[in-house]
Scaffold this motif. Structure first.
Motif, short mmCIF file in Angstrom:
data_model
loop_
_atom_site.label_atom_id
_atom_site.label_comp_id
_atom_site.label_asym_id
_atom_site.label_seq_id
_atom_site.Cartn_x
_atom_site.Cartn_y
_atom_site.Cartn_z
N GLU A 254 42.70 41.39 53.46
CA GLU A 254 43.62 41.51 52.32
C GLU A 254 42.92 41.17 51.01
OE1 GLU A 254 47.99 40.30 52.48
OE2 GLU A 254 47.12 38.65 51.32
N LEU A 255 42.09 40.13 51.02
CA LEU A 255 41.35 39.77 49.81
C LEU A 255 40.38 40.88 49.41
CD1 LEU A 255 40.69 36.01 50.59
CD2 LEU A 255 41.97 36.88 48.63
N ASP A 256 39.72 41.50 50.38
CA ASP A 256 38.82 42.62 50.08
C ASP A 256 39.59 43.76 49.42
OD1 ASP A 256 36.58 41.37 51.10
OD2 ASP A 256 36.77 42.26 53.09
N TRP A 257 40.76 44.06 49.96
CA TRP A 257 41.56 45.15 49.42
C TRP A 257 42.04 44.83 48.00
CZ3 TRP A 257 46.96 45.42 48.32
CH2 TRP A 257 47.40 46.71 47.99
N LEU A 258 42.52 43.61 47.78
CA LEU A 258 42.97 43.23 46.45
C LEU A 258 41.83 43.30 45.44
CD1 LEU A 258 45.28 40.18 47.29
CD2 LEU A 258 46.00 42.43 46.47
N GLU A 259 40.65 42.88 45.88
CA GLU A 259 39.49 42.93 44.99
C GLU A 259 39.11 44.37 44.64
OE1 GLU A 259 34.97 41.01 44.79
OE2 GLU A 259 36.38 40.35 46.34
N SER A 260 39.29 45.29 45.59
CA SER A 260 38.92 46.69 45.36
C SER A 260 39.85 47.38 44.38
CB SER A 260 38.91 47.45 46.69
OG SER A 260 40.22 47.63 47.19
N ILE A 261 41.11 46.93 44.26
CA ILE A 261 42.07 47.58 43.36
C ILE A 261 42.28 46.78 42.08
CG2 ILE A 261 43.26 48.68 45.29
CD1 ILE A 261 45.54 46.61 44.82
N ASP A 262 41.62 45.65 41.97
CA ASP A 262 41.83 44.74 40.84
C ASP A 262 41.04 45.22 39.62
OD1 ASP A 262 42.46 42.65 39.21
OD2 ASP A 262 41.43 41.11 40.39
N ASP A 263 41.75 45.62 38.58
CA ASP A 263 41.08 46.05 37.36
C ASP A 263 41.41 45.11 36.19
OD1 ASP A 263 43.72 46.66 36.96
OD2 ASP A 263 43.41 48.81 36.56
N GLY A 264 41.97 43.94 36.49
CA GLY A 264 42.30 42.99 35.45
C GLY A 264 41.10 42.16 35.04
N PRO A 265 41.16 41.55 33.85
CA PRO A 265 40.05 40.70 33.38
C PRO A 265 39.93 39.45 34.25
CG PRO A 265 41.95 40.49 31.92
CD PRO A 265 42.27 41.59 32.87
N LYS A 266 38.69 39.10 34.59
CA LYS A 266 38.42 37.95 35.46
C LYS A 266 37.66 36.88 34.69
CE LYS A 266 37.93 41.05 39.45
NZ LYS A 266 38.00 42.30 38.68
N PRO A 267 38.19 35.65 34.66
CA PRO A 267 37.45 34.58 34.00
C PRO A 267 36.18 34.24 34.78
CG PRO A 267 39.76 34.00 34.39
CD PRO A 267 39.47 35.22 35.19
N PHE A 268 35.12 33.98 34.07
CA PHE A 268 33.87 33.52 34.70
C PHE A 268 33.46 34.45 35.85
CE2 PHE A 268 36.35 29.66 33.41
CZ PHE A 268 35.66 29.42 32.24
N ALA A 269 33.18 33.85 37.01
CA ALA A 269 32.75 34.64 38.16
C ALA A 269 33.86 34.77 39.20
CB ALA A 269 31.51 33.99 38.78
N TRP A 270 35.10 34.72 38.75
CA TRP A 270 36.22 34.80 39.67
C TRP A 270 36.18 36.12 40.44
CZ3 TRP A 270 41.58 32.60 37.97
CH2 TRP A 270 41.42 31.28 37.54
N ARG A 271 36.56 36.06 41.72
CA ARG A 271 36.60 37.26 42.55
C ARG A 271 37.85 38.10 42.28
NH1 ARG A 271 33.13 36.80 47.06
NH2 ARG A 271 33.81 38.93 47.54
N LEU A 272 38.93 37.44 41.85
CA LEU A 272 40.16 38.14 41.51
C LEU A 272 40.63 37.73 40.12
CD1 LEU A 272 42.27 37.80 44.82
CD2 LEU A 272 41.04 39.83 44.03
#
Length: 374
Positions: free
Chosen positions: A16-34
């Motif tokens: 689920e985390l892999d999938w969320l990361e693949s569709i996530d186009d929002g700004p990420k602080p620092f080195a956040w994965r999501l």
């Protein structure tokens, strides 16, 4: 993962985390994965308005404002302190936040009376030091130092259980974002370990531990506090209990439906006992148990397993009552007397009104359990 007794959240929800990361186009602080929005969605679950191709299940049950404030705190690189009564889901929320942000929730220091400064900073591999002397190679970084070097989230469980001098070791880490290693002053690799962007600390504290090792004002200033209240809403509590119980049934490969009437009996009995504790005039008149949602889940799990292994592979009110008494009667005779009073004063009248339903069987199971323990 199937061979692990308890997989951390980043492994349990890896797909689920892999999938969320693949569709996530929002700004990420620092080195956040999501991104912050995706972190919130991962924890609180998706809604139809999110327009996702697949649903995301809710994993933590509570006010969304607590989750949002926690995420904002971590995005600002301040320390986050989750404080509340036992069983309110502080550690689970900390684990979910770490898994979503860093994909690593295992960088944990457990606060106890035996926790030392070495557990927060670093220690040494004695055999390597004897053989080669002190160097970065012979140094053993703490989980917090490892989180600093990786730009990840470090966790400190039960912060107020550790002594004041150990707590104060966090002050410079949270303020200066580095750890000095004086023993490596002459080492070419440097004697300072700096935190990379994305590093932060999530600490938890039990509100019932007040006075054990109170936080200094200096340390309090370096944390944003998020207080997690006890869940008192029956609907929310029922959702939590169902969620955790379903996990247990899957883990043990048990096919069993929890009758809604028995879940109502469990929820109501805890609500009754909480009300009695709130009205009690002294500690001797209230159960030692915190009567938390976590303890409620434990009672139900115990009853399900007992029924599956030693009963008719069904959950009964009798087994549920026996589990409740066995789990909550920690002091003899104080807790037994309180539970006995509850059975006679509340459950018995209720069972007579119901005429032989679940409450009558619950009353019988509770009496049998108390008689066994007395």
């Amino acid at each position: 993962m199937s061979e692990l007794l308890r997989a951390p959240a980043e492994l349990k929800y890896a797909e689920e985390l892999d999938w969320l990361e693949s569709i996530d186009d929002g700004p990420k602080p620092f080195a956040w994965r999501l991104s912050p929005k995706m972190v919130r969605l991962f924890i609180l679950g998706s809604e139809r308005a999110d327009g996702l191709d697949r649903p995301v299940a809710q994993k933590w049950f509570g006010d969304r404002s607590f989750v949002e404030r926690s995420i904002v705190t971590l995005a600002s690189d301040r320390g986050l302190l989750l404080i509340g009564d036992p069983g309110t889901g502080k550690s689970w929320l900390a684990e979910l936040l770490s898994a979503a942000i860093s994909r690593n929730s295992t960088l944990v220091v457990q606060g106890t009376a035996g926790t030392t400064e070495d557990h927060i900073k670093y220690s040494w591999n004695v055999s390597m030091v004897i053989a080669k002397g002190q160097s970065r190679e012979s140094m053993i970084p703490s989980p917090i130092m490892t989180a600093m070097e990786a730009g990840a989230i470090g966790r400190f469980e039960e912060l107020t259980r550790s002594t004041s001098d150990v707590q104060d070791a966090l002050i410079s880490i949270l303020s200066e974002k580095y750890i000095s290693v004086p023993e490596l002053a002459g080492d070419d690799s440097g004697n300072i370990v700096f935190a990379k962007p994305g590093f932060s600390v999530i600490a938890t504290a039990n509100s019932r531990d007040r006075g054990v090792n109170d936080l200094s004002s200096a340390l309090k200033r370096r944390f944003n506090f998020v207080r997690i209240p006890v869940v008192t809403n029956k609907k929310s509590e029922a959702e939590i209990v169902r969620f955790r119980t379903e996990e247990l049934l899957r883990r043990h490969q048990i096919e069993l439906d929890v009758p809604p009437t028995l879940l109502d009996v469990l929820l109501q009995s805890f609500a009754d006992l909480r009300a009695s504790a709130a009205a009690a005039g002294s500690d001797d008149e209230k159960l030692e148990s915190a009567l938390s949602t976590a303890e409620q889940i434990g009672v139900l799990e115990d009853a399900i397993l007992h029924g599956n292994f030693f009963g008719e592979r069904a959950l009964t009110a009798h087994t549920l009552a026996s589990s409740l008494v066995g789990s909550l009667a920690r002091r003899d005779p104080e807790d037994l007397a309180i539970l006995n009073k509850y059975l006679h004063g509340v459950v018995e009248p209720r069972s007579k009104e119901e005429e032989g339903g679940s409450w009558a069987e619950f009353l019988e199971g509770g009496r049998d359990a108390i008689a066994t323990l007395s």
